[in-house]
Design a protein around this motif. Sequence first.
Motif, PDB file in Angstrom:
ATOM      1  N   ALA A  94       0.830  -1.222   0.000  1.00 37.75           N
ATOM      2  CA  ALA A  94       0.000   0.000   0.000  1.00 37.75           C
ATOM      3  C   ALA A  94       0.854   1.258   0.000  1.00 37.75           C
ATOM      4  CB  ALA A  94      -0.958   0.007   1.193  1.00 37.75           C
ATOM      5  N   SER A  95       1.937   1.244  -0.754  1.00 38.67           N
ATOM      6  CA  SER A  95       2.897   2.344  -0.703  1.00 38.67           C
ATOM      7  C   SER A  95       2.593   3.469  -1.678  1.00 38.67           C
ATOM      8  CB  SER A  95       4.310   1.822  -0.967  1.00 38.67           C
ATOM      9  OG  SER A  95       4.371   1.181  -2.233  1.00 38.67           O
ATOM     10  N   HIS A  96       1.566   3.304  -2.532  1.00 36.33           N
ATOM     11  CA  HIS A  96       1.245   4.359  -3.498  1.00 36.33           C
ATOM     12  C   HIS A  96      -0.268   4.484  -3.606  1.00 36.33           C
ATOM     13  CE1 HIS A  96       2.285   7.146  -6.688  1.00 36.33           C
ATOM     14  NE2 HIS A  96       1.386   6.583  -7.480  1.00 36.33           N
ATOM     15  N   VAL A  97      -0.726   5.689  -3.936  1.00 39.94           N
ATOM     16  CA  VAL A  97      -2.158   5.936  -4.051  1.00 39.94           C
ATOM     17  C   VAL A  97      -2.396   6.974  -5.133  1.00 39.94           C
ATOM     18  CG1 VAL A  97      -2.109   7.724  -2.253  1.00 39.94           C
ATOM     19  CG2 VAL A  97      -4.271   6.576  -2.785  1.00 39.94           C
ATOM     20  N   ALA A  98      -3.554   6.863  -5.794  1.00 37.15           N
ATOM     21  CA  ALA A  98      -3.927   7.832  -6.819  1.00 37.15           C
ATOM     22  C   ALA A  98      -5.435   8.037  -6.777  1.00 37.15           C
ATOM     23  CB  ALA A  98      -3.490   7.343  -8.202  1.00 37.15           C
ATOM     24  N   LEU A  99      -5.881   9.117  -7.402  1.00 39.21           N
ATOM     25  CA  LEU A  99      -7.302   9.475  -7.429  1.00 39.21           C
ATOM     26  C   LEU A  99      -7.908   9.022  -8.754  1.00 39.21           C
ATOM     27  CD1 LEU A  99      -9.574  11.139  -5.930  1.00 39.21           C
ATOM     28  CD2 LEU A  99      -8.867  13.065  -7.368  1.00 39.21           C
ATOM     29  N   TYR A 100      -8.908   8.156  -8.681  1.00 37.42           N
ATOM     30  CA  TYR A 100      -9.567   7.697  -9.898  1.00 37.42           C
ATOM     31  C   TYR A 100     -10.489   8.792 -10.413  1.00 37.42           C
ATOM     32  CZ  TYR A 100     -12.207   4.834 -13.184  1.00 37.42           C
ATOM     33  OH  TYR A 100     -12.799   4.335 -14.326  1.00 37.42           O
ATOM     34  N   ILE A 101     -10.384   9.102 -11.728  1.00 35.14           N
ATOM     35  CA  ILE A 101     -11.179  10.193 -12.303  1.00 35.14           C
ATOM     36  C   ILE A 101     -12.165   9.707 -13.353  1.00 35.14           C
ATOM     37  CG2 ILE A 101      -9.410  11.906 -11.802  1.00 35.14           C
ATOM     38  CD1 ILE A 101      -8.590  11.788 -14.765  1.00 35.14           C
ATOM     39  N   GLY A 102     -12.218   8.392 -13.563  1.00 37.22           N
ATOM     40  CA  GLY A 102     -13.146   7.836 -14.538  1.00 37.22           C
ATOM     41  C   GLY A 102     -12.454   7.476 -15.848  1.00 37.22           C
ATOM     42  N   ASP A 103     -13.174   6.691 -16.680  1.00 38.21           N
ATOM     43  CA  ASP A 103     -12.674   6.300 -18.001  1.00 38.21           C
ATOM     44  C   ASP A 103     -11.340   5.563 -17.915  1.00 38.21           C
ATOM     45  OD1 ASP A 103     -12.973   6.079 -20.760  1.00 38.21           O
ATOM     46  OD2 ASP A 103     -11.791   7.889 -21.144  1.00 38.21           O
ATOM     47  N   GLY A 104     -11.119   4.855 -16.803  1.00 40.48           N
ATOM     48  CA  GLY A 104      -9.893   4.074 -16.659  1.00 40.48           C
ATOM     49  C   GLY A 104      -8.654   4.887 -16.385  1.00 40.48           C
ATOM     50  N   LYS A 105      -8.816   6.124 -15.894  1.00 44.40           N
ATOM     51  CA  LYS A 105      -7.666   7.000 -15.687  1.00 44.40           C
ATOM     52  C   LYS A 105      -7.579   7.479 -14.235  1.00 44.40           C
ATOM     53  CE  LYS A 105      -7.876   8.687 -20.460  1.00 44.40           C
ATOM     54  NZ  LYS A 105      -8.092   9.862 -21.321  1.00 44.40           N
ATOM     55  N   ILE A 106      -6.376   7.870 -13.862  1.00 44.37           N
ATOM     56  CA  ILE A 106      -6.123   8.401 -12.522  1.00 44.37           C
ATOM     57  C   ILE A 106      -5.342   9.697 -12.627  1.00 44.37           C
ATOM     58  CG2 ILE A 106      -6.118   6.178 -11.318  1.00 44.37           C
ATOM     59  CD1 ILE A 106      -3.027   6.206 -11.555  1.00 44.37           C
ATOM     60  N   ILE A 107      -5.403  10.491 -11.559  1.00 50.92           N
ATOM     61  CA  ILE A 107      -4.469  11.600 -11.372  1.00 50.92           C
ATOM     62  C   ILE A 107      -3.554  11.188 -10.230  1.00 50.92           C
ATOM     63  CG2 ILE A 107      -4.177  13.986 -10.618  1.00 50.92           C
ATOM     64  CD1 ILE A 107      -6.757  14.696 -11.990  1.00 50.92           C
ATOM     65  N   GLN A 108      -2.258  11.261 -10.462  1.00 50.08           N
ATOM     66  CA  GLN A 108      -1.315  10.827  -9.446  1.00 50.08           C
ATOM     67  C   GLN A 108      -0.096  11.736  -9.409  1.00 50.08           C
ATOM     68  OE1 GLN A 108       1.309   7.539 -10.032  1.00 50.08           O
ATOM     69  NE2 GLN A 108       0.852   7.343 -12.224  1.00 50.08           N
ATOM     70  N   ALA A 109       0.559  11.725  -8.241  1.00 58.61           N
ATOM     71  CA  ALA A 109       1.894  12.309  -8.101  1.00 58.61           C
ATOM     72  C   ALA A 109       2.833  11.102  -8.068  1.00 58.61           C
ATOM     73  CB  ALA A 109       1.989  13.130  -6.821  1.00 58.61           C
ATOM     74  N   PRO A 110       3.570  10.821  -9.142  1.00 58.31           N
ATOM     75  CA  PRO A 110       4.243   9.524  -9.278  1.00 58.31           C
ATOM     76  C   PRO A 110       5.520   9.343  -8.475  1.00 58.31           C
ATOM     77  CG  PRO A 110       4.612  10.868 -11.223  1.00 58.31           C
ATOM     78  CD  PRO A 110       3.697  11.660 -10.335  1.00 58.31           C
ATOM     79  N   ARG A 111       6.554  10.131  -8.753  1.00 59.73           N
ATOM     80  CA  ARG A 111       7.835   9.945  -8.065  1.00 59.73           C
ATOM     81  C   ARG A 111       8.716  11.150  -8.346  1.00 59.73           C
ATOM     82  NH1 ARG A 111      11.861   8.846 -11.581  1.00 59.73           N
ATOM     83  NH2 ARG A 111      11.526   7.611 -13.471  1.00 59.73           N
ATOM     84  N   PRO A 112       9.867  11.269  -7.673  1.00 64.24           N
ATOM     85  CA  PRO A 112      10.765  12.406  -7.916  1.00 64.24           C
ATOM     86  C   PRO A 112      11.152  12.514  -9.388  1.00 64.24           C
ATOM     87  CG  PRO A 112      11.446  11.222  -5.973  1.00 64.24           C
ATOM     88  CD  PRO A 112      10.372  10.392  -6.606  1.00 64.24           C
ATOM     89  N   GLY A 113      11.266  13.745  -9.832  1.00 67.39           N
ATOM     90  CA  GLY A 113      11.585  13.989 -11.227  1.00 67.39           C
ATOM     91  C   GLY A 113      10.368  13.997 -12.116  1.00 67.39           C
ATOM     92  N   ARG A 114       9.206  13.706 -11.570  1.00 66.58           N
ATOM     93  CA  ARG A 114       7.957  13.709 -12.331  1.00 66.58           C
ATOM     94  C   ARG A 114       7.013  14.773 -11.766  1.00 66.58           C
ATOM     95  NH1 ARG A 114       7.474   8.649 -14.880  1.00 66.58           N
ATOM     96  NH2 ARG A 114       9.562   8.094 -15.629  1.00 66.58           N
ATOM     97  N   TRP A 115       5.884  14.906 -12.455  1.00 69.37           N
ATOM     98  CA  TRP A 115       4.903  15.903 -12.061  1.00 69.37           C
ATOM     99  C   TRP A 115       3.541  15.238 -11.901  1.00 69.37           C
ATOM    100  CZ3 TRP A 115       8.923  16.364 -15.268  1.00 69.37           C
ATOM    101  CH2 TRP A 115       9.820  17.418 -15.054  1.00 69.37           C
ATOM    102  N   VAL A 116       2.638  15.921 -11.238  1.00 67.66           N
ATOM    103  CA  VAL A 116       1.262  15.436 -11.122  1.00 67.66           C
ATOM    104  C   VAL A 116       0.693  15.336 -12.539  1.00 67.66           C
ATOM    105  CG1 VAL A 116      -1.043  15.923 -10.233  1.00 67.66           C
ATOM    106  CG2 VAL A 116       0.976  16.502  -8.860  1.00 67.66           C
TER     107      VAL A 116
END
Length: 348
Positions: free
Chosen positions: A308-330
Motif C-alpha cells: 500500500a505504498s502508493h495511491v492515486a485518485l480515480y477520475i473515470g474512463d480508466g484514468k487516474i491523477i497521481q503524483a508519481p515519483r521524484p523527477g515527475r509531475w502530477v
Amino acid sequence: MRRTLRAHGHRTAATVTLALALAATAPPPPAGADPARPGTLAEVRAELERLYHDAEVATNKYDAADEKVTAQEKRVRTLRSRIEAAETRLGRLTSLAGAAARAQYRGDSLPAEMQFALSDNPEHALDNASLARQAQQATQGVLTALTATREDLEKRTDDATEVLKSLRESRRTKDTQRRTVERHIEDAKKLESRLEKKEIERIAALEKKEADDAQAKWVGSGILDRVGTEATPAGKKAIEFATRQLGKPYVWGAEGPDSYDCSGLTSQAWLHAGHVIPRTSEEQWRRLKRVPIEDMRPGDLIIYFADASHVALYIGDGKIIQAPRPGRWVYVSPAASMEILGVVRPDA
C-alpha cells in the motif's frame, strides 16, 4: 515485483552504478529486436524503480510516525492544560473553603463567592439556602475529588510524555532510513543523467510499454463496463482540486500548495472536498472503507502495491491523477499501469 524497504534497505547505489556504467557502453539492440526484452537498460530501470519505491515506503513510514507524534503532542498539551485548570480551581476552592470555615466559626452564613463557586446555577445561588447548605457539606468532598483528579491527570500526562519520547525516537529512526534511501537515489539520478539521449528514450519506452500492456489487459477484462461513471458531489470537488494541481512537481512529504507526494495529493484533494482522511497511503488503505474494484466510481482512491505504498485518485474512463515519483509531475495516467491492491472510498 517491487519490494519493501525491509527487503531492499541494504541496497546501495553501487548496484545502479555498475548497471548504468554497463548501459552507457552497451551497443544498441539489433534491428527488429524487441525493445522491451530483458537487458541492461531494463535492469537499470527496474533498479531505479525499486529505489524510488523503497524511498516512498520509507517516506510513508516517516509521515505516519510524524502524524503519531503530532497527535501525541496535542494530547500531552491537552492534559497539561487540564492540570493547570484543575490546579487553578483547586487553589480557588481551597481558599474559599478556608473562608467558609472561618465564617462558620463566627456563625456567619456561607460566603457568597463560595455559593457561586459550587452552584450549577450561580444566578440563583444567593437565594437558594438549601443549595448553600449542600455546598457547605460537600466542600471537602469536592476538594478531595478535585485533588484526586489532578493526581490522575499528572499520572496520565507522565505516561503520555513517555509515549511521546518513544514516538519521537521512532520518527528519528524512520527519518534516518528515509534519508539513506534518498542519498542512494541522488547518486542514481546523477548517474542516470549521464546516459545518452537514446538510452533515456529506451528506458522511457520500456516503462511506457509495460504500463500500456498492463492497462490493455485490465481494460480487456471488461472492468470498465462495470465500474461507476458518476462521482458524488464531494468526489467531483476532489477531482476538480486534483486537476488544478496537474503539472506541479512531486516532492517527498509534500502536501501542497506548490508540490505533492502521492498521498499528500489525495489527502488534500479530499480535504478540499470537505473530508479529512489519513495522510499516508498505508493509513488510507487501513482506515477508509474498501470497495470492490468493479464498484469503484470517480473520486475513489486506488491503492497500489502489496505494501500500500502508493495511491492515486480515480477520475473515470480508466484514468487516474497521481503524483508519481521524484523527477515527475502530477499527471493523468492509466489506472492499471501499476499493481492495484484495492480501492477505498473517502465519502462512504
